[in-house]
Design a protein around this motif. Structure first.
Motif, PDB file in Angstrom:
ATOM      1  N   GLN A  62      -8.541 -11.058 -10.039  1.00 21.27           N
ATOM      2  CA  GLN A  62      -9.484 -12.199  -9.921  1.00 21.27           C
ATOM      3  C   GLN A  62      -8.977 -13.100  -8.456  1.00 21.27           C
ATOM      4  OE1 GLN A  62      -9.447 -15.018 -13.178  1.00 21.27           O
ATOM      5  NE2 GLN A  62     -10.696 -16.522 -12.269  1.00 21.27           N
ATOM      6  N   GLY A  63      -7.524 -13.246  -8.505  1.00 21.51           N
ATOM      7  CA  GLY A  63      -7.163 -13.966  -7.483  1.00 21.51           C
ATOM      8  C   GLY A  63      -6.660 -13.139  -6.069  1.00 21.51           C
ATOM      9  N   PHE A  64      -7.416 -11.909  -5.885  1.00 20.41           N
ATOM     10  CA  PHE A  64      -7.439 -10.778  -5.101  1.00 20.41           C
ATOM     11  C   PHE A  64      -5.967 -10.239  -4.836  1.00 20.41           C
ATOM     12  CE2 PHE A  64      -9.999 -14.533  -2.988  1.00 20.41           C
ATOM     13  CZ  PHE A  64     -10.818 -14.230  -3.696  1.00 20.41           C
ATOM     14  N   ASN A  65      -4.905 -11.184  -5.041  1.00 25.64           N
ATOM     15  CA  ASN A  65      -3.542 -10.626  -4.765  1.00 25.64           C
ATOM     16  C   ASN A  65      -3.398  -9.602  -3.427  1.00 25.64           C
ATOM     17  OD1 ASN A  65      -2.381 -11.747  -7.010  1.00 25.64           O
ATOM     18  ND2 ASN A  65      -2.651 -10.196  -8.333  1.00 25.64           N
ATOM     19  N   LEU A  66      -3.620 -10.195  -2.423  1.00 31.84           N
ATOM     20  CA  LEU A  66      -3.245  -9.619  -1.009  1.00 31.84           C
ATOM     21  C   LEU A  66      -2.239 -10.246  -0.688  1.00 31.84           C
ATOM     22  CD1 LEU A  66      -6.830  -9.895   0.528  1.00 31.84           C
ATOM     23  CD2 LEU A  66      -5.796  -7.934  -0.675  1.00 31.84           C
ATOM     24  N   LEU A  67      -1.385  -9.361   0.327  1.00 30.84           N
ATOM     25  CA  LEU A  67      -0.077  -9.897   0.787  1.00 30.84           C
ATOM     26  C   LEU A  67      -0.483 -10.751   2.024  1.00 30.84           C
ATOM     27  CD1 LEU A  67       2.039  -6.659   0.979  1.00 30.84           C
ATOM     28  CD2 LEU A  67       2.054  -8.043  -0.764  1.00 30.84           C
ATOM     29  N   LYS A  68       0.166 -11.826   1.783  1.00 23.07           N
ATOM     30  CA  LYS A  68      -0.044 -12.978   2.923  1.00 23.07           C
ATOM     31  C   LYS A  68       0.800 -12.555   4.362  1.00 23.07           C
ATOM     32  CE  LYS A  68       0.520 -16.558  -0.582  1.00 23.07           C
ATOM     33  NZ  LYS A  68       1.362 -17.639  -1.062  1.00 23.07           N
ATOM     34  N   LYS A  69      -0.114 -13.197   5.328  1.00 21.70           N
ATOM     35  CA  LYS A  69       0.348 -12.896   6.549  1.00 21.70           C
ATOM     36  C   LYS A  69       0.496 -11.467   6.834  1.00 21.70           C
ATOM     37  CE  LYS A  69       3.063 -17.350   7.153  1.00 21.70           C
ATOM     38  NZ  LYS A  69       4.312 -17.725   7.269  1.00 21.70           N
ATOM     39  N   THR A  70      -0.193 -10.792   6.281  1.00 20.79           N
ATOM     40  CA  THR A  70      -0.350  -9.047   6.580  1.00 20.79           C
ATOM     41  C   THR A  70      -2.016  -8.783   6.547  1.00 20.79           C
ATOM     42  OG1 THR A  70       1.524  -8.898   4.932  1.00 20.79           O
ATOM     43  CG2 THR A  70       0.215  -6.730   5.378  1.00 20.79           C
ATOM     44  N   SER A  71      -2.074  -7.967   7.847  1.00 24.35           N
ATOM     45  CA  SER A  71      -3.531  -7.812   8.136  1.00 24.35           C
ATOM     46  C   SER A  71      -4.348  -6.823   6.916  1.00 24.35           C
ATOM     47  CB  SER A  71      -3.461  -6.840   9.325  1.00 24.35           C
ATOM     48  OG  SER A  71      -3.064  -5.612   9.005  1.00 24.35           O
ATOM     49  N   ALA A  72      -5.680  -7.115   6.863  1.00 22.49           N
ATOM     50  CA  ALA A  72      -6.231  -6.332   5.889  1.00 22.49           C
ATOM     51  C   ALA A  72      -6.055  -4.776   5.969  1.00 22.49           C
ATOM     52  CB  ALA A  72      -7.767  -6.422   6.252  1.00 22.49           C
ATOM     53  N   LEU A  73      -5.791  -4.199   7.214  1.00 24.89           N
ATOM     54  CA  LEU A  73      -5.477  -2.832   7.327  1.00 24.89           C
ATOM     55  C   LEU A  73      -3.984  -2.591   6.701  1.00 24.89           C
ATOM     56  CD1 LEU A  73      -6.399  -0.082   8.632  1.00 24.89           C
ATOM     57  CD2 LEU A  73      -4.864  -0.763  10.591  1.00 24.89           C
ATOM     58  N   GLU A  74      -3.169  -3.329   6.882  1.00 34.70           N
ATOM     59  CA  GLU A  74      -1.710  -3.279   6.280  1.00 34.70           C
ATOM     60  C   GLU A  74      -2.086  -3.399   4.807  1.00 34.70           C
ATOM     61  OE1 GLU A  74       1.159  -4.634   9.903  1.00 34.70           O
ATOM     62  OE2 GLU A  74      -0.039  -6.104   8.554  1.00 34.70           O
ATOM     63  N   ASN A  75      -2.511  -4.401   4.361  1.00 32.31           N
ATOM     64  CA  ASN A  75      -2.698  -4.392   2.801  1.00 32.31           C
ATOM     65  C   ASN A  75      -3.447  -3.279   2.066  1.00 32.31           C
ATOM     66  OD1 ASN A  75      -2.370  -7.126   1.075  1.00 32.31           O
ATOM     67  ND2 ASN A  75      -2.834  -7.812   3.184  1.00 32.31           N
ATOM     68  N   VAL A  76      -4.304  -2.676   2.846  1.00 29.70           N
ATOM     69  CA  VAL A  76      -5.173  -1.364   2.370  1.00 29.70           C
ATOM     70  C   VAL A  76      -4.265  -0.104   2.577  1.00 29.70           C
ATOM     71  CG1 VAL A  76      -7.028  -0.007   2.587  1.00 29.70           C
ATOM     72  CG2 VAL A  76      -7.545  -2.375   2.727  1.00 29.70           C
ATOM     73  N   GLU A  77      -3.398  -0.293   3.494  1.00 25.60           N
ATOM     74  CA  GLU A  77      -2.631   0.927   3.744  1.00 25.60           C
ATOM     75  C   GLU A  77      -1.290   1.060   2.689  1.00 25.60           C
ATOM     76  OE1 GLU A  77      -0.631   2.239   7.432  1.00 25.60           O
ATOM     77  OE2 GLU A  77      -1.837   0.593   8.324  1.00 25.60           O
ATOM     78  N   MET A  78      -0.996  -0.230   2.050  1.00 25.81           N
ATOM     79  CA  MET A  78       0.238  -0.329   1.322  1.00 25.81           C
ATOM     80  C   MET A  78       0.477   0.810   0.274  1.00 25.81           C
ATOM     81  SD  MET A  78       1.479  -2.639  -1.501  1.00 25.81           S
ATOM     82  CE  MET A  78       0.389  -4.018  -1.196  1.00 25.81           C
ATOM     83  N   PRO A  79      -0.728   1.272  -0.569  1.00 23.91           N
ATOM     84  CA  PRO A  79      -0.685   1.895  -1.568  1.00 23.91           C
ATOM     85  C   PRO A  79      -0.689   3.310  -1.028  1.00 23.91           C
ATOM     86  CG  PRO A  79      -2.847   0.762  -1.775  1.00 23.91           C
ATOM     87  CD  PRO A  79      -2.170   0.464  -0.621  1.00 23.91           C
ATOM     88  N   LEU A  80      -1.021   3.632   0.171  1.00 28.59           N
ATOM     89  CA  LEU A  80      -0.972   5.088   0.722  1.00 28.59           C
ATOM     90  C   LEU A  80       0.706   5.179   1.073  1.00 28.59           C
ATOM     91  CD1 LEU A  80      -3.918   5.011   2.953  1.00 28.59           C
ATOM     92  CD2 LEU A  80      -3.774   6.131   0.557  1.00 28.59           C
ATOM     93  N   ILE A  81       1.563   4.189   1.447  1.00 27.00           N
ATOM     94  CA  ILE A  81       2.872   4.267   1.622  1.00 27.00           C
ATOM     95  C   ILE A  81       3.625   4.883   0.727  1.00 27.00           C
ATOM     96  CG2 ILE A  81       5.058   2.922   2.205  1.00 27.00           C
ATOM     97  CD1 ILE A  81       3.223   1.152   3.691  1.00 27.00           C
ATOM     98  N   TYR A  82       3.101   4.465  -0.637  1.00 25.16           N
ATOM     99  CA  TYR A  82       3.892   5.094  -1.794  1.00 25.16           C
ATOM    100  C   TYR A  82       3.253   6.532  -2.250  1.00 25.16           C
ATOM    101  CZ  TYR A  82       5.258   0.140  -2.238  1.00 25.16           C
ATOM    102  OH  TYR A  82       5.794  -1.017  -1.760  1.00 25.16           O
ATOM    103  N   LEU A  83       2.124   6.949  -1.437  1.00 26.23           N
ATOM    104  CA  LEU A  83       1.654   8.386  -1.647  1.00 26.23           C
ATOM    105  C   LEU A  83       2.473   9.191  -0.624  1.00 26.23           C
ATOM    106  CD1 LEU A  83      -2.201   7.818  -2.245  1.00 26.23           C
ATOM    107  CD2 LEU A  83      -0.288   8.449  -3.985  1.00 26.23           C
ATOM    108  N   GLY A  84       3.206   8.428   0.232  1.00 20.92           N
ATOM    109  CA  GLY A  84       4.096   9.252   1.046  1.00 20.92           C
ATOM    110  C   GLY A  84       3.150   9.647   2.341  1.00 20.92           C
TER     111      GLY A  84
END
Lengths: 403, 226
Positions: free
Chosen positions: B90-112
């Protein structure tokens, strides 16, 4: 993953730049202190070693009597004679040069000027033993040495005190209190020794003249000898000891009534003291590193609390506990590593500054620099592990609910 | 695909014990769009957290394609979330001061994934939610609707099997809410199972099935199509 954590760490440091800089200050000060203390200590040690080497690290000092602790020179020992010097010169093949050395302090006069300085009775071997060249004029002629004529060689300080800057002292007559002597040579400047004593403040005269005019006897209290290159000092020392025991009729089992000393012993003692001081100063400086580490832990704990929700988000998208642990640990290591690098630069700058200001040898030890950098990163690991574990052990649902 | 058997969730112990879920039996088929509704305190968020492997049940069984989720370790649950689930909050839970691209990239980092492939995939995800011209924007520079789109792109970038959405339109006005729901509906149409908590009937209407919770139990279910 590690590279991403590294980039993330840089991003976090940039995001809270002021806080990060203040946090790293502790490490900067700690590392700078360690680097500066150790390098300056080593530089000072190097300077002392160099000065002593200039005095002659291959020089042996043969002295009548045995030293038995501070201020307890044995009494009533037979002094050396010129014959001892001659026998040593002829018999000990490992010696490069040898010279007697008797000294006292007297006032030297020239025209209306006078100056108190050291008067040293020597022969020409002294110049080789001391590795001291003449700037002008000559050393003593054999006839002057043999008959003890009133001739002298002056040190630069004496010249500066007695003569005008445009006046050459060669050929001039100076008075040594109640007798005069002809100046035949001028020594090169040597400057102050390690202990701050001006080595140029002296007048050299033939030993015979010294004995006849100044001491009034033929006793010698110091014989200086320079050992040939590549000959171990100990070997020459043993040869001298053997010969002198024989000449002084010392029986087997009896203690020497003379001593043969070298600068190496003094050098070892001084090196030992400076090394000890360096280690102690380094250790004191290292304590500030621990304080810096505690600062990093404190800030990392604050950071973990502030970023609880972020940790929850990361866990929700699939980050494992170890991913979170690594991320926060790397942040701590990067923070302390940056502090370490800045500290190294600062420490080197301090070392250069102090070396120039105090006129000591500039030593930048690469090993201590590497150790300091690794140690700063180790501090990041040690003090970052508690905050990182705190972050990694969070429950994702609690982290997501954190306001 | 998802099967809950007599799932319970208790908080506290003894007299202070709170029973939030009191034996939930639920089956969700692959590709379904299920809405969970109910008054505050009915246990709908707790149920969603259990389904999203963010929380563990106190009792009962949770199976995902015959895998016993309750038997998984903490690390295995993280991998389950990483590869199977996508979350929209509900509260979006995006990382602050982090671009939309970096936010979306984040789960992919954990996929290696490698940086280049990661960026490509994140841009595609942002394009799929209509934010291809906002990739460098930080959450603070985006409207609520745009932030939720970024959150949806982040949830969908790993191509999850199940999308868990907790009140995805709760912080949006009606128009933006329906735009978001249309996006979710589109992903569902592509075969992704959607489980969504909402308290708005017109939002729940996007689902093919609505489950009503009351006092930690399923009160009723309704099937409908939009």
């Amino acid at each position: 993953m590690l590279f991403n954590a590294f980039l993330q760490a840089l991003r976090e440091i940039r995001r809270n730049l002021m806080r990060s800089l203040l946090t790293a200050t502790g490490i900067v000060i700690g590392i700078a202190s360690v680097i500066a203390m150790v390098n300056i200590g080593k530089g000072a040690s190097e300077s002392i070693t160099q000065s002593i080497s200039q005095l002659g690290s291959n020089t042996l000092y043969i002295i009548p009597g045995q030293e038995r602790g501070p201020g307890s020179q044995s009494v009533m020992v037979k002094a050396f004679k010129m014959k001892d010097v001659e026998v040593l010169k002829e018999s000990i093949t490992t010696l490069k040069a040898i010279s007697p050395s008797e000294s006292t302090t007297m006032t030297v006069l020239y025209k209306d000027k006078n100056h108190q300085c050291s008067i040293r009775g020597i022969d020409n071997g002294y110049f080789d033993v001391q590795n001291w060249a003449l700037k002008a004029g000559r050393n003593f002629e054999n006839s002057e040495l043999r008959t003890g004529q009133n001739v002298c060689v002056l040190g630069q300080t004496v010249i500066k005190e007695l003569f005008a800057s445009d006046e050459s002292p060669i050929g001039k007559k100076v008075r040594l209190e109640n007798f005069s002597c002809d100046v035949v040579g001028v020594l090169e400047a040597k400057g102050a020794n390690t202990f701050g004593m001006d080595q140029d403040d002296l007048v050299l005269v033939p030993i015979k003249m010294f004995q006849r005019r100044i001491s009034g006897n033929d006793n010698l209290h110091l014989i200086m000898a320079a050992v040939k290159e590549n000959i171990p000092l100990e070997e020459a020392k043993l040869q001298i000891q053997r010969l002198m025991r024989e000449r002084r009729h010392i029986k087997t089992g009896e203690e020497d009534n003379f001593s043969v000393r070298s600068m190496t012993a003094l050098l070892d003692t001084i090196t030992q003291i400076t090394s000890m001081l360096t280690v102690m100063l380094g250790a004191v400086a290292a304590i500030s590193l621990v304080v810096g580490g505690i600062g990093i832990m404190n800030i990392m704990l604050v950071s973990v609390t502030e970023r609880t929700r972020e940790i929850g988000i990361r866990m929700a998208v699939g980050a494992m506990a170890q991913d979170i642990l690594v991320q926060f640990l790397i942040e701590a290591v990067v923070l302390s590593g940056i502090g370490g690098i800045v500290g190294i630069i600062m420490g080197m700058a301090i070392t250069v500054g102090v070396s120039v200001a105090m006129d000591i040898t500039l030593v930048i030890d690469p090993s201590i620099t590497m150790i300091a950098l690794l140690f700063s990163m180790l501090i990041g690991i040690v003090f970052g592990i508690i905050p990182a574990r705190k972050a990694a052990n969070m429950n994702p649902i609690d982290a997501l609910r954190y306001e | 695909m998802i099967r809950l058997e007599k799932v319970t969730k208790f908080y506290g112990r003894g007299e202070g014990e709170t029973r939030v879920l009191k034996g939930i039996d639920l089956e969700i088929k692959s590709g379904e769009f299920v809405a969970i509704m109910g008054p505050s305190g009915s246990g709908k968020s707790t149920l969603l957290n259990i389904l999203g492997a963010l929380d563990v049940p106190s009792g009962g069984n949770y199976y995902f394609s015959d895998t016993d989720i309750r038997a998984l370790t903490k690390e295995q649950l993280a991998l389950f979330r990483r590869y199977i689930l996508g979350f929209v909050f509900q509260g979006f839970n995006l990382l602050k001061k982090t671009s939309a691209l970096e936010n979306v990239e984040m789960p992919l980092i954990y996929l290696g994934m490698k940086a280049k492939a990661r960026k490509q995939q994140a841009i595609e995800a942002l394009t799929s939610v209509g934010l291809e011209d906002r990739i460098a924007y930080e959450p603070g520079q985006l409207s609520g609707g745009q932030q939720q789109r970024v959150a949806i792109a982040r949830a969908m970038v790993t191509h999850p099997k199940v999308l868990i959405a907790d009140e995805p339109t709760g912080n949006l006005d009606t128009k933006r809410g329906h735009e978001i729901m249309q996006l979710i509906k589109n992903f569902n149409a592509e075969g992704i199972t959607v489980i969504m908590v909402t308290h708005e009937k017109d939002i729940a209407a996007y689902a093919s099935r609505t489950i009503y919770l009351r006092d930690g139990m399923i009160e009723k279910e309704s099937n409908h199509a939009v």
